[in-house]
Design an enzyme around this catalytic site. Structure first.
Site, mmCIF file in Angstrom:
data_model
loop_
_atom_site.group_PDB
_atom_site.id
_atom_site.type_symbol
_atom_site.label_atom_id
_atom_site.label_comp_id
_atom_site.label_asym_id
_atom_site.label_seq_id
_atom_site.Cartn_x
_atom_site.Cartn_y
_atom_site.Cartn_z
ATOM 1 C CG ASP A 24 49.400 44.453 11.116
ATOM 2 O OD1 ASP A 24 49.132 44.701 12.310
ATOM 3 O OD2 ASP A 24 48.593 43.903 10.351
ATOM 4 C CE LYS B 281 43.859 50.310 12.901
ATOM 5 N NZ LYS B 281 44.633 49.124 13.225
ATOM 6 C CG ASN C 118 44.567 45.183 18.570
ATOM 7 O OD1 ASN C 118 45.699 45.581 18.866
ATOM 8 N ND2 ASN C 118 44.360 44.164 17.758
ATOM 9 C CG HIS D 163 47.070 46.497 7.802
ATOM 10 N ND1 HIS D 163 45.817 46.689 7.271
ATOM 11 C CD2 HIS D 163 46.903 46.445 9.139
ATOM 12 C CE1 HIS D 163 44.938 46.732 8.257
ATOM 13 N NE2 HIS D 163 45.577 46.590 9.394
ATOM 14 C CG HIS E 3 41.481 46.747 9.953
ATOM 15 N ND1 HIS E 3 42.443 45.858 10.356
ATOM 16 C CD2 HIS E 3 40.710 46.070 9.073
ATOM 17 C CE1 HIS E 3 42.259 44.692 9.755
ATOM 18 N NE2 HIS E 3 41.205 44.799 8.979
ATOM 19 C CG HIS F 31 48.103 35.769 17.625
ATOM 20 N ND1 HIS F 31 47.082 36.228 18.428
ATOM 21 C CD2 HIS F 31 48.051 36.512 16.499
ATOM 22 C CE1 HIS F 31 46.428 37.200 17.801
ATOM 23 N NE2 HIS F 31 47.007 37.403 16.630
ATOM 24 C CG HIS G 248 49.162 44.572 16.660
ATOM 25 N ND1 HIS G 248 47.890 44.924 17.039
ATOM 26 C CD2 HIS G 248 49.202 44.724 15.313
ATOM 27 C CE1 HIS G 248 47.185 45.260 15.966
ATOM 28 N NE2 HIS G 248 47.955 45.159 14.903
ATOM 29 C CG LEU G 249 54.844 46.705 21.137
ATOM 30 C CD1 LEU G 249 55.494 47.845 21.921
ATOM 31 C CD2 LEU G 249 55.906 45.711 20.679
ATOM 32 N NE ARG G 250 49.276 40.413 19.993
ATOM 33 C CZ ARG G 250 48.485 40.703 18.976
ATOM 34 N NH1 ARG G 250 47.715 41.788 19.013
ATOM 35 N NH2 ARG G 250 48.438 39.931 17.925
ATOM 36 C CG HIS H 162 50.039 48.894 11.896
ATOM 37 N ND1 HIS H 162 48.823 49.241 11.341
ATOM 38 C CD2 HIS H 162 49.786 47.800 12.660
ATOM 39 C CE1 HIS H 162 47.894 48.405 11.760
ATOM 40 N NE2 HIS H 162 48.461 47.505 12.560
HETATM 41 O O1 DOR Z 1 46.530 40.016 11.319
HETATM 42 C C1 DOR Z 1 46.179 40.871 12.117
HETATM 43 N N1 DOR Z 1 46.461 40.756 13.423
HETATM 44 N N2 DOR Z 1 45.493 41.921 11.675
HETATM 45 C C2 DOR Z 1 44.951 42.813 12.513
HETATM 46 O O2 DOR Z 1 44.314 43.714 12.048
HETATM 47 C C3 DOR Z 1 45.078 42.650 13.981
HETATM 48 C C4 DOR Z 1 46.250 41.845 14.321
HETATM 49 C C5 DOR Z 1 46.247 41.361 15.745
HETATM 50 O O3 DOR Z 1 46.012 42.155 16.647
HETATM 51 O O4 DOR Z 1 46.523 40.164 15.965
HETATM 52 ZN ZN ZN Z 2 47.483 45.746 12.986
#
Ligand code: DOR
Ligand code: ZN
Length: 346
Positions: free
Chosen positions: A249, A101, A42, A176, A138, A253, A16-18, A14
C-alpha cells in the site's frame, strides 16, 4: 542468527504509483525490489476502462525504464456504480485487467467515484465470480456515525460476511488489513479469500500518530489501530497461512500534502519495503516463512506463476533517509531516520 537471506523474487500485491512526475520518481523503487505489482487505479480520473489501463501500463513501463527493467505492472479496474460487466470481462480476456478494486465511495484518497451501494454491483460481482477474477476490497464502512477505528471491523460484519454468503465462489482480497476481526475472518472463512498486509500495520500502532505531537507521516487509511490489533495482524502475517501476503500500500504524497491542515492519507514505504517486512519476520523468529509471504502466497491466490530469479537481503545497518526524491517530488519515506536493519543486495 541468519545474516543473509535469499528468496524467490517477490511481488507487491497492493501499490499506488500515481502518475506524471510522481510516477517517474517512485516507480523505480518498487521495480528494484519486486517483479510484479498490483497497481491501484485511484488516479484522477480513476482507471475505469481498458483503454485507460493500457495507457497507464505503458506510462509505468516507461517510468521504470522499459520492459528490460523486469517489472510487470498488473492493472486493476476501479469499480463505480456504473461499471459495465462486459468491459471487465473483455479487459480480463485481453490480459489488461488482473483484478477489480472496490472503494466504498469516500472511504479514502480519490474514492469519490467509488461504489455507493454494493447492491448496485450485482452484474459485476456475478461476472467476477464466473470468470475467476479477484475482487480487491478497501474494507471500511463510510458511515460517519461509526468511529473511524471501528470502520474495518464493522465492514467485515456488515458487508464482507454477507458478500461471501451471496457469492460463494467470488475470489476476494481484503486489502491492507488492520484488525483482529479482519485477520480472524480471513483465517476462518470457508471461502476463497485472502488479505494483504502493509509494513506499517505490522510495525506501528496508533500511538505513532500522536508521538510527541501530530505525526502526519504515520497517517494512512485504514488508520493504524491499537496494539492488540497490530499483534493479531502480525500473527497472521507470520503464521505461514497462504491466505496472507505482501501488499505494501505504498502511497506517496508530496511533503506539503502530508504536512498540512488536512493532511493526505498514505505512507510511502516502497524504498525499504522488503527490509521492513523482513525485520518483522526476523523479530518473530519466522524468517523461514518470509518467502511464502513475500513471493508465493499471492501468486498462488491470483493463479499466476511464481517468479524466476532471487533477491538477497543482508543483515546490516542502513539508515533510511529523511527524504526520498528531488525538489517538488520529495517524499518522506516510512521509517525515515531509523535503521532498516537489513540491506537489499539485489
Ligand atoms: O492511506 C491510504 N492512501 N489509503 C488508501 O486507501 C489510499 C491511499 C492513497 O491513494 O493515498
Ligand atoms: Zn491502497
Amino acid at each position: 542468527m541468519t545474516d543473509s537471506i535469499t528468496i524467490r523474487r517477490p511481488d507487491d500485491w497492493h501499490l499506488h504509483l500515481r502518475d506524471g512526475a510522481m510516477l517517474d520518481a517512485v516507480a523505480p523503487h518498487s521495480a528494484r525490489q519486486f517483479a510484479r505489482a498490483i497497481i491501484m487505479p485511484n488516479l484522477t480520473p480513476p482507471v475505469t476502462t481498458i483503454a485507460a489501463a493500457r495507457a497507464y501500463r505503458e506510462r509505468i513501463l516507461a517510468a521504470v525504464g522499459g520492459p528490460e527493467a523486469g517489472f510487470t505492472p498488473l492493472m486493476t479496474c476501479y469499480l463505480t456504480d456504473g461499471t459495465d460487466p462486459a468491459e471487465i470481462a473483455r479487459g480480463h480476456a485481453e490480459g489488461v485487467f488482473t483484478a477489480c478494486k472496490l472503494y466504498p465511495a469516500h472511504a479514502t484518497t480519490n474514492s469519490a467515484h467509488g461504489v455507493t451501494d454494493i447492491r448496485a454491483l450485482t452484474g459485476v460481482l456475478e461476472t467476477l465470480q464466473r470468470i475467476g477474477m479477484p475482487l480487491l476490497i478497501h474494507g471500511e464502512v463510510t458511515d460517519k456515525s461509526i468511529d473511524i477505528f471501528d470502520r474495518e471491523a464493522v465492514f467485515v460484519e456488515r458487508t464482507l460476511a454477507p458478500l461471501t454468503r451471496d457469492y460463494p465462489g467470488l475470489k476476494i482480497v481484503l486489502e491492507h488489513i488492520t484488525t483482529a476481526e479482519a485477520a480472524a475472518f480471513v483465517t476462518e472463512a470457508d471461502h476463497p479469500i485472502a488479505a494483504t498486509i502493509t509494513p506499517q500495520h505490522l510495525l506501528i500502532n496508533r500511538n505513532a500518530l500522536f508521538d510527541g505531537g501530530l505525526r502526519p507521516h504515520a497517517y494512512c487509511l485504514p488508520v493504524l489501530k491499537r496494539e492488540t490489533h497490530r499483534l493479531a495482524v502480525r500473527k497472521a502475517a507470520v503464521s505461514g497461512s497462504p491466505r496472507f501476503f505482501l501488499g505494501t500500500d505504498s502511497a506517496p504524497h508530496v511533503v506539503g500534502a502530508k504536512e498540512s491542515g488536512c493532511g493526505c492519507a498514505g505512507i510511502f514505504n516502497a524504498p525499504f519495503a522488503l527490509e521492513a517486512y523482513l525485520g518483522v519476520f526476523d523479530a518473530e523468529g519466522a524468517i523461514d516463512r518470509f518467502e511464502g509471504f513475500a513471493s508465493e502466497h499471492g501468486a498462488r491466490f491470483y493463479g499466476l506463476p511464481l517468479n524466476e530469479g532471487t533477491v538477497t537481503l543482508v543483515r546490516e545497518s542502513v539508515m533510511v533517509p529523511e527524504r526520498v526524491g528531488e525538489g517538488d517530488m520529495s517524499v518522506v519515506p516510512f521509517l525515515a531516520g531509523t535503521d532498516a536493519g537489513w540491506r537489499f543486495a539485489g
